[in-house]
Design a protein around this motif. Structure first.
Motif, mmCIF file in Angstrom:
data_model
loop_
_atom_site.group_PDB
_atom_site.id
_atom_site.type_symbol
_atom_site.label_atom_id
_atom_site.label_comp_id
_atom_site.label_asym_id
_atom_site.label_seq_id
_atom_site.Cartn_x
_atom_site.Cartn_y
_atom_site.Cartn_z
ATOM 1 N N ASN A 76 81.196 1.293 -65.888
ATOM 2 C CA ASN A 76 80.381 2.025 -64.931
ATOM 3 C C ASN A 76 81.005 1.921 -63.548
ATOM 4 O O ASN A 76 80.654 1.075 -62.750
ATOM 5 C CB ASN A 76 78.975 1.426 -64.936
ATOM 6 C CG ASN A 76 77.955 2.394 -64.393
ATOM 7 O OD1 ASN A 76 78.308 3.387 -63.753
ATOM 8 N ND2 ASN A 76 76.696 2.115 -64.636
ATOM 9 N N ILE A 78 80.887 3.306 -60.716
ATOM 10 C CA ILE A 78 80.170 3.340 -59.450
ATOM 11 C C ILE A 78 79.512 2.004 -59.124
ATOM 12 O O ILE A 78 79.106 1.753 -58.001
ATOM 13 C CB ILE A 78 79.136 4.483 -59.451
ATOM 14 C CG1 ILE A 78 78.799 4.889 -58.021
ATOM 15 C CG2 ILE A 78 77.922 4.127 -60.251
ATOM 16 C CD1 ILE A 78 78.045 6.166 -57.925
ATOM 17 N N MET A 79 79.437 1.114 -60.097
ATOM 18 C CA MET A 79 78.863 -0.202 -59.843
ATOM 19 C C MET A 79 79.753 -1.068 -58.972
ATOM 20 O O MET A 79 79.307 -2.034 -58.384
ATOM 21 C CB MET A 79 78.615 -0.930 -61.145
ATOM 22 C CG MET A 79 77.362 -0.511 -61.815
ATOM 23 S SD MET A 79 77.008 -1.668 -63.125
ATOM 24 C CE MET A 79 76.773 -3.186 -62.186
ATOM 25 N N PRO A 81 81.162 -2.425 -55.967
ATOM 26 C CA PRO A 81 80.635 -2.323 -54.600
ATOM 27 C C PRO A 81 81.556 -1.517 -53.699
ATOM 28 O O PRO A 81 81.111 -0.818 -52.797
ATOM 29 C CB PRO A 81 80.564 -3.772 -54.120
ATOM 30 C CG PRO A 81 80.860 -4.639 -55.271
ATOM 31 C CD PRO A 81 81.354 -3.807 -56.401
ATOM 32 N N SER A 84 80.800 2.232 -54.290
ATOM 33 C CA SER A 84 79.536 2.713 -53.756
ATOM 34 C C SER A 84 79.562 2.779 -52.227
ATOM 35 O O SER A 84 79.022 3.708 -51.648
ATOM 36 C CB SER A 84 78.373 1.865 -54.258
ATOM 37 O OG SER A 84 78.701 0.509 -54.247
ATOM 38 N N GLU A 85 80.207 1.826 -51.617
ATOM 39 C CA GLU A 85 80.290 1.876 -50.155
ATOM 40 C C GLU A 85 81.120 3.077 -49.710
ATOM 41 O O GLU A 85 80.780 3.776 -48.754
ATOM 42 C CB GLU A 85 80.900 0.582 -49.607
ATOM 43 C CG GLU A 85 80.814 0.505 -48.099
ATOM 44 C CD GLU A 85 81.169 -0.871 -47.546
ATOM 45 O OE1 GLU A 85 81.385 -1.802 -48.345
ATOM 46 O OE2 GLU A 85 81.235 -1.001 -46.311
ATOM 47 N N ILE A 87 81.540 5.943 -51.304
ATOM 48 C CA ILE A 87 80.750 7.153 -51.498
ATOM 49 C C ILE A 87 79.697 7.291 -50.421
ATOM 50 O O ILE A 87 79.443 8.381 -49.923
ATOM 51 C CB ILE A 87 80.085 7.143 -52.885
ATOM 52 C CG1 ILE A 87 81.171 7.212 -53.965
ATOM 53 C CG2 ILE A 87 79.129 8.322 -53.036
ATOM 54 C CD1 ILE A 87 80.622 7.247 -55.350
ATOM 55 N N GLY A 88 79.118 6.168 -50.039
ATOM 56 C CA GLY A 88 78.146 6.203 -48.957
ATOM 57 C C GLY A 88 78.730 6.818 -47.700
ATOM 58 O O GLY A 88 78.126 7.685 -47.075
ATOM 59 N N LEU A 103 79.447 15.140 -56.975
ATOM 60 C CA LEU A 103 80.137 13.962 -57.479
ATOM 61 C C LEU A 103 80.534 14.169 -58.931
ATOM 62 O O LEU A 103 79.740 14.608 -59.750
ATOM 63 C CB LEU A 103 79.206 12.757 -57.370
ATOM 64 C CG LEU A 103 79.809 11.398 -57.680
ATOM 65 C CD1 LEU A 103 80.922 11.074 -56.708
ATOM 66 C CD2 LEU A 103 78.722 10.334 -57.609
ATOM 67 N N ILE A 105 82.704 12.223 -62.084
ATOM 68 C CA ILE A 105 83.428 11.048 -62.532
ATOM 69 C C ILE A 105 83.998 11.303 -63.918
ATOM 70 O O ILE A 105 83.303 11.783 -64.799
ATOM 71 C CB ILE A 105 82.491 9.826 -62.603
ATOM 72 C CG1 ILE A 105 81.820 9.593 -61.245
ATOM 73 C CG2 ILE A 105 83.253 8.589 -63.036
ATOM 74 C CD1 ILE A 105 80.798 8.485 -61.252
ATOM 75 N N LEU A 252 85.716 -9.228 -55.771
ATOM 76 C CA LEU A 252 85.054 -9.322 -57.071
ATOM 77 C C LEU A 252 85.746 -10.343 -57.960
ATOM 78 O O LEU A 252 85.111 -11.209 -58.555
ATOM 79 C CB LEU A 252 85.043 -7.946 -57.747
ATOM 80 C CG LEU A 252 84.467 -7.897 -59.156
ATOM 81 C CD1 LEU A 252 83.028 -8.401 -59.177
ATOM 82 C CD2 LEU A 252 84.538 -6.486 -59.724
ATOM 83 N N ASN B 76 73.127 1.754 -45.353
ATOM 84 C CA ASN B 76 73.910 2.454 -46.357
ATOM 85 C C ASN B 76 73.284 2.231 -47.728
ATOM 86 O O ASN B 76 73.663 1.333 -48.466
ATOM 87 C CB ASN B 76 75.336 1.899 -46.319
ATOM 88 C CG ASN B 76 76.326 2.861 -46.911
ATOM 89 O OD1 ASN B 76 75.943 3.820 -47.591
ATOM 90 N ND2 ASN B 76 77.593 2.614 -46.676
ATOM 91 N N ILE B 78 73.363 3.443 -50.638
ATOM 92 C CA ILE B 78 74.072 3.443 -51.910
ATOM 93 C C ILE B 78 74.785 2.121 -52.151
ATOM 94 O O ILE B 78 75.218 1.823 -53.250
ATOM 95 C CB ILE B 78 75.053 4.629 -51.962
ATOM 96 C CG1 ILE B 78 75.390 4.970 -53.404
ATOM 97 C CG2 ILE B 78 76.280 4.355 -51.145
ATOM 98 C CD1 ILE B 78 76.089 6.271 -53.564
ATOM 99 N N MET B 79 74.899 1.300 -51.119
ATOM 100 C CA MET B 79 75.520 -0.013 -51.304
ATOM 101 C C MET B 79 74.661 -0.955 -52.115
ATOM 102 O O MET B 79 75.148 -1.935 -52.650
ATOM 103 C CB MET B 79 75.794 -0.653 -49.960
ATOM 104 C CG MET B 79 77.048 -0.167 -49.328
ATOM 105 S SD MET B 79 77.424 -1.230 -47.956
ATOM 106 C CE MET B 79 77.701 -2.794 -48.789
ATOM 107 N N GLU B 91 74.473 10.128 -63.464
ATOM 108 C CA GLU B 91 75.661 10.995 -63.435
ATOM 109 C C GLU B 91 76.239 11.177 -64.823
ATOM 110 O O GLU B 91 76.559 12.288 -65.243
ATOM 111 C CB GLU B 91 76.703 10.390 -62.474
ATOM 112 C CG GLU B 91 77.803 11.335 -62.036
ATOM 113 C CD GLU B 91 78.968 11.404 -63.011
ATOM 114 O OE1 GLU B 91 79.706 12.384 -62.976
ATOM 115 O OE2 GLU B 91 79.133 10.484 -63.841
ATOM 116 N N ARG B 95 76.399 14.789 -66.708
ATOM 117 C CA ARG B 95 77.729 15.324 -66.988
ATOM 118 C C ARG B 95 77.920 15.614 -68.474
ATOM 119 O O ARG B 95 78.408 16.674 -68.859
ATOM 120 C CB ARG B 95 78.776 14.325 -66.507
ATOM 121 C CG ARG B 95 80.188 14.638 -66.895
ATOM 122 C CD ARG B 95 81.181 13.908 -66.019
ATOM 123 N NE ARG B 95 80.809 12.547 -65.681
ATOM 124 C CZ ARG B 95 81.019 11.480 -66.477
ATOM 125 N NH1 ARG B 95 81.581 11.625 -67.653
ATOM 126 N NH2 ARG B 95 80.671 10.273 -66.081
#
Lengths: 347, 347
Positions: A76, A78-79, A81, A84-85, A87-88, A103, A105, A252, B76, B78-79, B91, B95
């Motif tokens: 996944n 988008i998980m 961090p 996601s930041e 994209i923000g 969006l 993916i 991470l 933010n 989405i973070m 998503e 999709r």
DNA sequence: TTGTACGCGTTATCAA
DNA sequence: TTGATAACGCGTACAA
């Protein structure tokens, strides 16, 4: 959904006039009718049909954001961090400019290409492209493209890149680690291409500059897929013991490694020093707080979007924009342990 | 961008025939022409103009995902790991069903409403709606709506909700905490509406059921905005000392609190027990690993999208779908400390 | 089996 | 200052 045509009928005027009022072509319309139309518009809460508008103007006001997920990484994407930041930052910039974000993916570059041409989006932001992926997309897609974190010299002829001084980031950090007295320093990552390669290069330059010889085994390769991670972590911890410090390619991984080390009774930084890269929530909330290389991820997204927006307006922009890094010295890098003391604690 | 018209001209046939081949209306076209058109289609790499198609069919194949950001929370949205995992699930589902996702984030419900009606998206997924927000959107927008985590009885007449058994989640956890011997248990959150209220209710029910009196001061209200967080954390830590356990409304707050406690030399769980809610990366990578209430966030997104997709096909679905929670017992909740031992360590 | 013609809602051109 | 009309690309009812 009321249309311009209906409005024109009800008001006994032509669609042109209504359209003119809507678009504020002031000089062309009398104050009287202008007022009348405006009032009615508010009353019925008119909203234009985007499809019709786009068809007529041959533009979409959509900016496509395509993320290529790596098959060997998280399920996944988008998980992450970081993602996601990023994209923000992109979403905010796009929205404030009156555009919209779509969006998409996929792991499959072909699918991404079909998708963007179908939607004839006005511009494209690409992330996660490796090798000549970006290049391939740019041959198909003739509108502005901005890539993020792509290392492709050839590509720069066809699109803009927003990147980071990755090499200098790890170089500075490893220099700092060395200045603390470390001589045996490993590098941990899951691959060795693109961004990861640049970060690795900085690590290598720093240690060799200090007269430390780099051996291939100093590259700790972690396998992050969920069915392999435990086994991989076991190996990472074992091999870490040959070193007094580990430069991790991301926060991470740094935090993941530290958790695994803690589970095995090895303390950070007493037993081993750990440095990360990215400076996100994961590292700042960890205790001891992670020493890491800072990058402004949201800004990366913002700059990418702004650059694309400029190009959409026909402005010239730089081919390549490199954002700076900065060391964040916290608590996970100290002097190396004496001899064989690993800081074991009772678990 | 080649059009059907052009193709028809080049092939000396009508647009209808070409269109029929494209849409596989096999019976209506001879094998011969079918083959011929197909070949040419591949050759020129035809992609339909979405705007024209949407205009003609009065549908968009777009699903709007609108997130309402709370002004008093993160800058933010989405973070938040929760939000990114949720979007990931949505998503992917959208999709795979051949739809596209349009992401829109705003603090302003009015803006969200304008946005969705402008784009006449086929369906809507709403997150972050408080009070009658969802209801207001549903009066304006006449197509299917699925809300996530909305507590609005009235709203259920107009849209579907995908939620969680929040009340039971904290109830179960607080029961567990009590079973460990705790009698002074605080609840930490940033507000007391919607989801947070439900989680609070579970906490309250559990303690009162065990004969513990709830006092208003037991609700620790954290202020997460970046310019207030430090001061707020100082207060949280001080007030925590009156308790032997804190039930936090989210993993994020649990980990944030633990970091602040650690900084002040108070150890978890020796000095104080901490429980979270959500079960995300933040808690699982923390050491000691966080005891928390698990919810499947990705599934929440998936179910929301699937439900909407069903409604788009005209199928009936449940009004309300409640996903279960599950306790994840790890290492941050143990027996309460004896008297005034806080587990202080030298910092 | 194939072709013609119109509608979708908007913008733009040009004439009135 | 206003209005009639064409054009954008596609889908489709209906005619041939």
């Amino acid at each position: 959904m009321i249309t311009i045509k209906e409005i024109a009928q009800r008001l006994n005027m032509s669609t042109t006039t209504v359209s003119n009022v809507i678009h504020g072509k002031a000089g062309e319309v009398s104050e009287e009718t202008k007022r009348k139309v405006q009032e009615f518009l508010d009353e019925v809460d008119y909203v234009p049909n985007i499809n019709a508008r786009n068809l007529a103007q041959n533009e979409s006001k959509i900016i496509g954001v395509a993320l290529k997920a790596r098959a060997d990484k998280y399920e996944n994407l988008i998980m992450d961090p970081f993602v996601s930041e990023l994209i923000g930052g992109i979403e905010e910039t796009i929205r404030n400019a009156g555009y919209f974000m779509m969006l998409y993916i996929s792991r499959d570059t072909e699918k991404i290409m079909r998708h963007v041409s179908t939607w004839n989006v006005d511009g494209l932001i690409l992330f996660g492209m490796i090798g000549d992926d970006g290049l391939r997309v740019s041959t198909k897609y003739k509108k502005p493209i901005v890539c993020i974190d792509t290392y492709s010299i050839e590509g720069l002829k066809h699109f803009t890149n927003v990147g980071l001084d990755d090499e200098k980031g790890t170089y500075d950090m490893v220099k700092h680690i060395i200045s603390c007295g470390h001589k045996r320093i490993a590098f941990l990552s899951d691959n060795n291409t693109g961004v990861d390669y640049a970060r690795f290069s900085g690590y290598k330059r720093a240690i060799e500059e200090s007269g430390i010889e780099y051996k291939e085994e100093d590259f700790l390769k972690i396998r992050p897929k969920s069915d392999e991670i435990e086994e991989s972590l076991e190996e990472m911890c074992k091999r870490s013991m040959d070193y007094t410090a580990v430069m991790c390619v991301s926060d991470l991984y740094a935090v993941t490694l530290m958790a695994a080390l803690t589970d095995r009774g090895i303390r950070v930084p007493e037993g081993i020093s750990i440095a990360g890269f990215d400076d996100n929530m994961l590292g700042s909330l960890h205790r001891p707080a992670l020493t890491t290389v800072h990058q402004d991820v949201k800004k990366k997204g913002t700059v990418a979007a702004q650059t694309l927006l400029k190009q959409l307006k026909g402005e010239k922009t730089k081919r390549q924009i490199i954002l700076p890094t900065r060391l964040v010295i916290r608590d996970t890098v100290t002097r190396p342990r004496k001899s064989s003391f690993y800081g074991f604690s009772s678990v």
